[in-house]
Design a protein around this motif. Structure first.
Motif, PDB file in Angstrom:
ATOM      1  N   ILE A  71       0.818  -1.216   0.000  1.00  0.00           N
ATOM      2  CA  ILE A  71       0.000   0.000   0.000  1.00  0.00           C
ATOM      3  C   ILE A  71       0.852   1.267   0.000  1.00  0.00           C
ATOM      4  O   ILE A  71       0.692   2.141  -0.859  1.00  0.00           O
ATOM      5  N   ALA A  72       1.756   1.379   0.967  1.00  0.00           N
ATOM      6  CA  ALA A  72       2.521   2.615   1.112  1.00  0.00           C
ATOM      7  C   ALA A  72       3.416   2.916  -0.093  1.00  0.00           C
ATOM      8  O   ALA A  72       3.364   4.022  -0.636  1.00  0.00           O
ATOM      9  N   PRO A  73       4.241   1.972  -0.568  1.00  0.00           N
ATOM     10  CA  PRO A  73       5.074   2.266  -1.744  1.00  0.00           C
ATOM     11  C   PRO A  73       4.263   2.634  -2.976  1.00  0.00           C
ATOM     12  O   PRO A  73       4.670   3.485  -3.770  1.00  0.00           O
ATOM     13  N   ALA A  74       3.085   1.998  -3.147  1.00  0.00           N
ATOM     14  CA  ALA A  74       2.248   2.291  -4.311  1.00  0.00           C
ATOM     15  C   ALA A  74       1.713   3.717  -4.261  1.00  0.00           C
ATOM     16  O   ALA A  74       1.639   4.401  -5.291  1.00  0.00           O
ATOM     17  N   VAL A  75       1.353   4.185  -3.086  1.00  0.00           N
ATOM     18  CA  VAL A  75       0.849   5.548  -2.934  1.00  0.00           C
ATOM     19  C   VAL A  75       1.925   6.562  -3.309  1.00  0.00           C
ATOM     20  O   VAL A  75       1.662   7.563  -3.993  1.00  0.00           O
ATOM     21  N   PHE A  76       3.162   6.309  -2.889  1.00  0.00           N
ATOM     22  CA  PHE A  76       4.255   7.232  -3.203  1.00  0.00           C
ATOM     23  C   PHE A  76       4.665   7.146  -4.675  1.00  0.00           C
ATOM     24  O   PHE A  76       5.078   8.145  -5.258  1.00  0.00           O
ATOM     25  N   GLN A  77       4.573   5.963  -5.261  1.00  0.00           N
ATOM     26  CA  GLN A  77       5.019   5.783  -6.645  1.00  0.00           C
ATOM     27  C   GLN A  77       3.940   6.122  -7.652  1.00  0.00           C
ATOM     28  O   GLN A  77       4.225   6.663  -8.718  1.00  0.00           O
ATOM     29  N   GLY A  78       2.665   5.796  -7.354  1.00  0.00           N
ATOM     30  CA  GLY A  78       1.565   6.091  -8.266  1.00  0.00           C
ATOM     31  C   GLY A  78       1.596   5.215  -9.511  1.00  0.00           C
ATOM     32  O   GLY A  78       2.193   4.139  -9.523  1.00  0.00           O
ATOM     33  N   GLY A  79       0.964   5.673 -10.583  1.00  0.00           N
ATOM     34  CA  GLY A  79       0.958   4.943 -11.844  1.00  0.00           C
ATOM     35  C   GLY A  79       0.275   3.598 -11.743  1.00  0.00           C
ATOM     36  O   GLY A  79      -0.692   3.419 -11.008  1.00  0.00           O
ATOM     37  N   THR A  80       0.816   2.607 -12.492  1.00  0.00           N
ATOM     38  CA  THR A  80       0.203   1.285 -12.512  1.00  0.00           C
ATOM     39  C   THR A  80       0.343   0.572 -11.174  1.00  0.00           C
ATOM     40  O   THR A  80      -0.443  -0.324 -10.859  1.00  0.00           O
ATOM     41  N   ALA A  81       1.351   0.964 -10.387  1.00  0.00           N
ATOM     42  CA  ALA A  81       1.502   0.357  -9.062  1.00  0.00           C
ATOM     43  C   ALA A  81       0.272   0.650  -8.214  1.00  0.00           C
ATOM     44  O   ALA A  81      -0.190  -0.210  -7.451  1.00  0.00           O
ATOM     45  N   LEU A  82      -0.277   1.839  -8.366  1.00  0.00           N
ATOM     46  CA  LEU A  82      -1.481   2.213  -7.624  1.00  0.00           C
ATOM     47  C   LEU A  82      -2.724   1.612  -8.276  1.00  0.00           C
ATOM     48  O   LEU A  82      -3.644   1.154  -7.585  1.00  0.00           O
ATOM     49  N   THR A  83      -2.738   1.561  -9.596  1.00  0.00           N
ATOM     50  CA  THR A  83      -3.870   0.976 -10.311  1.00  0.00           C
ATOM     51  C   THR A  83      -4.050  -0.503  -9.969  1.00  0.00           C
ATOM     52  O   THR A  83      -5.169  -0.985  -9.792  1.00  0.00           O
ATOM     53  N   ASN A  84      -2.938  -1.220  -9.881  1.00  0.00           N
ATOM     54  CA  ASN A  84      -2.980  -2.659  -9.613  1.00  0.00           C
ATOM     55  C   ASN A  84      -2.880  -3.002  -8.131  1.00  0.00           C
ATOM     56  O   ASN A  84      -2.770  -4.179  -7.778  1.00  0.00           O
ATOM     57  N   LEU A  85      -2.949  -1.993  -7.280  1.00  0.00           N
ATOM     58  CA  LEU A  85      -2.765  -2.214  -5.848  1.00  0.00           C
ATOM     59  C   LEU A  85      -3.743  -3.233  -5.275  1.00  0.00           C
ATOM     60  O   LEU A  85      -3.395  -4.006  -4.378  1.00  0.00           O
ATOM     61  N   TRP A  86      -4.951  -3.263  -5.801  1.00  0.00           N
ATOM     62  CA  TRP A  86      -5.968  -4.177  -5.265  1.00  0.00           C
ATOM     63  C   TRP A  86      -5.495  -5.634  -5.322  1.00  0.00           C
ATOM     64  O   TRP A  86      -5.858  -6.436  -4.446  1.00  0.00           O
ATOM     65  N   VAL A  87      -4.691  -5.965  -6.324  1.00  0.00           N
ATOM     66  CA  VAL A  87      -4.177  -7.334  -6.446  1.00  0.00           C
ATOM     67  C   VAL A  87      -3.353  -7.704  -5.220  1.00  0.00           C
ATOM     68  O   VAL A  87      -3.417  -8.838  -4.730  1.00  0.00           O
ATOM     69  N   PHE A  88      -2.615  -6.725  -4.699  1.00  0.00           N
ATOM     70  CA  PHE A  88      -1.691  -6.967  -3.595  1.00  0.00           C
ATOM     71  C   PHE A  88      -2.332  -6.774  -2.222  1.00  0.00           C
ATOM     72  O   PHE A  88      -1.664  -6.849  -1.197  1.00  0.00           O
ATOM     73  N   ILE A  89      -3.627  -6.494  -2.250  1.00  0.00           N
ATOM     74  CA  ILE A  89      -4.425  -6.478  -1.023  1.00  0.00           C
ATOM     75  C   ILE A  89      -5.323  -7.715  -0.990  1.00  0.00           C
ATOM     76  O   ILE A  89      -5.310  -8.483  -0.028  1.00  0.00           O
ATOM     77  N   VAL A  90      -6.058  -7.917  -2.076  1.00  0.00           N
ATOM     78  CA  VAL A  90      -6.968  -9.056  -2.152  1.00  0.00           C
ATOM     79  C   VAL A  90      -6.208 -10.381  -2.137  1.00  0.00           C
ATOM     80  O   VAL A  90      -6.551 -11.307  -1.380  1.00  0.00           O
ATOM     81  N   GLY A  91      -5.161 -10.487  -2.953  1.00  0.00           N
ATOM     82  CA  GLY A  91      -4.400 -11.730  -3.046  1.00  0.00           C
ATOM     83  C   GLY A  91      -3.857 -12.210  -1.713  1.00  0.00           C
ATOM     84  O   GLY A  91      -4.123 -13.352  -1.296  1.00  0.00           O
ATOM     85  N   PRO A  92      -3.101 -11.371  -0.990  1.00  0.00           N
ATOM     86  CA  PRO A  92      -2.579 -11.804   0.302  1.00  0.00           C
ATOM     87  C   PRO A  92      -3.654 -12.128   1.334  1.00  0.00           C
ATOM     88  O   PRO A  92      -3.501 -13.070   2.115  1.00  0.00           O
ATOM     89  N   PHE A  93      -4.752 -11.384   1.345  1.00  0.00           N
ATOM     90  CA  PHE A  93      -5.806 -11.668   2.313  1.00  0.00           C
ATOM     91  C   PHE A  93      -6.506 -12.997   1.997  1.00  0.00           C
ATOM     92  O   PHE A  93      -6.821 -13.770   2.901  1.00  0.00           O
ATOM     93  N   VAL A  94      -6.732 -13.269   0.725  1.00  0.00           N
ATOM     94  CA  VAL A  94      -7.319 -14.563   0.342  1.00  0.00           C
ATOM     95  C   VAL A  94      -6.344 -15.687   0.681  1.00  0.00           C
ATOM     96  O   VAL A  94      -6.740 -16.741   1.198  1.00  0.00           O
ATOM     97  N   GLY A  95      -5.063 -15.461   0.424  1.00  0.00           N
ATOM     98  CA  GLY A  95      -4.050 -16.455   0.766  1.00  0.00           C
ATOM     99  C   GLY A  95      -3.987 -16.727   2.254  1.00  0.00           C
ATOM    100  O   GLY A  95      -3.823 -17.887   2.677  1.00  0.00           O
ATOM    101  N   ALA A  96      -4.141 -15.675   3.060  1.00  0.00           N
ATOM    102  CA  ALA A  96      -4.133 -15.846   4.509  1.00  0.00           C
ATOM    103  C   ALA A  96      -5.334 -16.664   4.972  1.00  0.00           C
ATOM    104  O   ALA A  96      -5.215 -17.507   5.870  1.00  0.00           O
ATOM    105  N   CYS A  97      -6.492 -16.414   4.357  1.00  0.00           N
ATOM    106  CA  CYS A  97      -7.690 -17.197   4.696  1.00  0.00           C
ATOM    107  C   CYS A  97      -7.487 -18.663   4.346  1.00  0.00           C
ATOM    108  O   CYS A  97      -7.874 -19.561   5.107  1.00  0.00           O
ATOM    109  N   ALA A  98      -6.879 -18.914   3.193  1.00  0.00           N
ATOM    110  CA  ALA A  98      -6.606 -20.289   2.774  1.00  0.00           C
ATOM    111  C   ALA A  98      -5.648 -20.968   3.737  1.00  0.00           C
ATOM    112  O   ALA A  98      -5.825 -22.138   4.105  1.00  0.00           O
ATOM    113  N   ALA A  99      -4.632 -20.236   4.174  1.00  0.00           N
ATOM    114  CA  ALA A  99      -3.661 -20.788   5.121  1.00  0.00           C
ATOM    115  C   ALA A  99      -4.320 -21.146   6.441  1.00  0.00           C
ATOM    116  O   ALA A  99      -4.025 -22.188   7.044  1.00  0.00           O
TER     117      ALA A  99
END
Length: 228
Positions: free
Chosen positions: A187-215
């Motif tokens: 989250i934090a690096p994407a906010v500072f960098q912007g661009g596609t890192a911010l556009t695709n940020l949801w992948v790096f929130i949803v993915g890890p949380f779903v993975g944690a639920c699976a674990a």
């Protein structure tokens, strides 16, 4: 309050050291393999260092996905789960801000970036999402197992096992997403960098949380009966 501050400090160190290494070494998974290895080691070693620094205070989650896994398996309260995540994100922003200040003040502009996650060349959104789910699941499962009471004396080495696993996860996953497995770290690096890192940020929130639920589900299925 001390455990929340510990999580904030630990996450700050993780982001500053891990993302800082990615920036300083010029991590490019398609052209700079030594930098990939160095970045992977930086993230893992940061976790090892923090595990033995704040592990006795907060458990050293420094990752909302780990905190979610701990909550789903009944290891922490709902209040602590929420507060841990808030302070982890705050810590990530502090680490990213420090890195941004250092790179933005670079004399010749040769050093730039914030180490933000993004989909790598040739990797689709679906591919990146799958990678984050799978590798977060593996990582969180190792954390749940390594810190379980039935491991007894071997818990003294839990920080080392977790850090080495994070290195392994980075070595494999960097080519796909730059490796998040940690929403705060993304989250934090994407906010500072912007661009596609911010556009695709949801992948790096949803993915890890779903993975944690699976674990958590996997751990519940294999958890030792003897919890002494």
């Amino acid at each position: 309050m001390k455990k929340y501050l510990a999580e904030m400090f630990g996450t700050m160190v993780l982001v500053l050291m891990g993302c800082g290494a990615a920036v300083s070494l010029g991590c490019d998974p398609t052209a700079n393999i030594p930098a990939v290895v160095g970045t992977a080691m930086a993230f893992g070693l940061a976790v090892v260092g923090m595990a033995y620094t704040i592990g006795g205070i907060s458990g050293c989650h420094i990752n909302p996905a780990i905190t979610l896994g701990a909550w789903l398996t009944g290891r922490i309260s709902t209040k602590d789960c929420a507060m841990y995540m808030i302070f982890q994100v705050i810590g990530a922003f502090i680490g990213s801000a420090l890195l941004y200040l250092m790179t933005s003040s670079s004399m010749d502009g040769a050093i730039s970036g914030t180490g933000a996650n993004d989909l790598q060349a040739g990797v689709s959104v679906v591919g990146g999402l799958i990678a984050e789910v799978v590798f977060t699941c593996v990582f969180v499962l190792v954390v749940l197992g390594a810190t379980h009471k039935t491991n007894g004396a071997t818990n003294n080495f839990a920080g080392l096992a977790i850090g080495l696993t994070l290195i392994l996860v980075h070595l494999v996953c960097i080519r796909y997403t730059g490796t998040s497995v940690n929403p705060a770290r993304s989250i934090a690096p994407a906010v500072f960098q912007g661009g596609t890192a911010l556009t695709n940020l949801w992948v790096f929130i949803v993915g890890p949380f779903v993975g944690a639920c699976a674990a958590a589900l996997v751990w519940k299925a294999i958890e030792p009966a003897d919890k002494y």
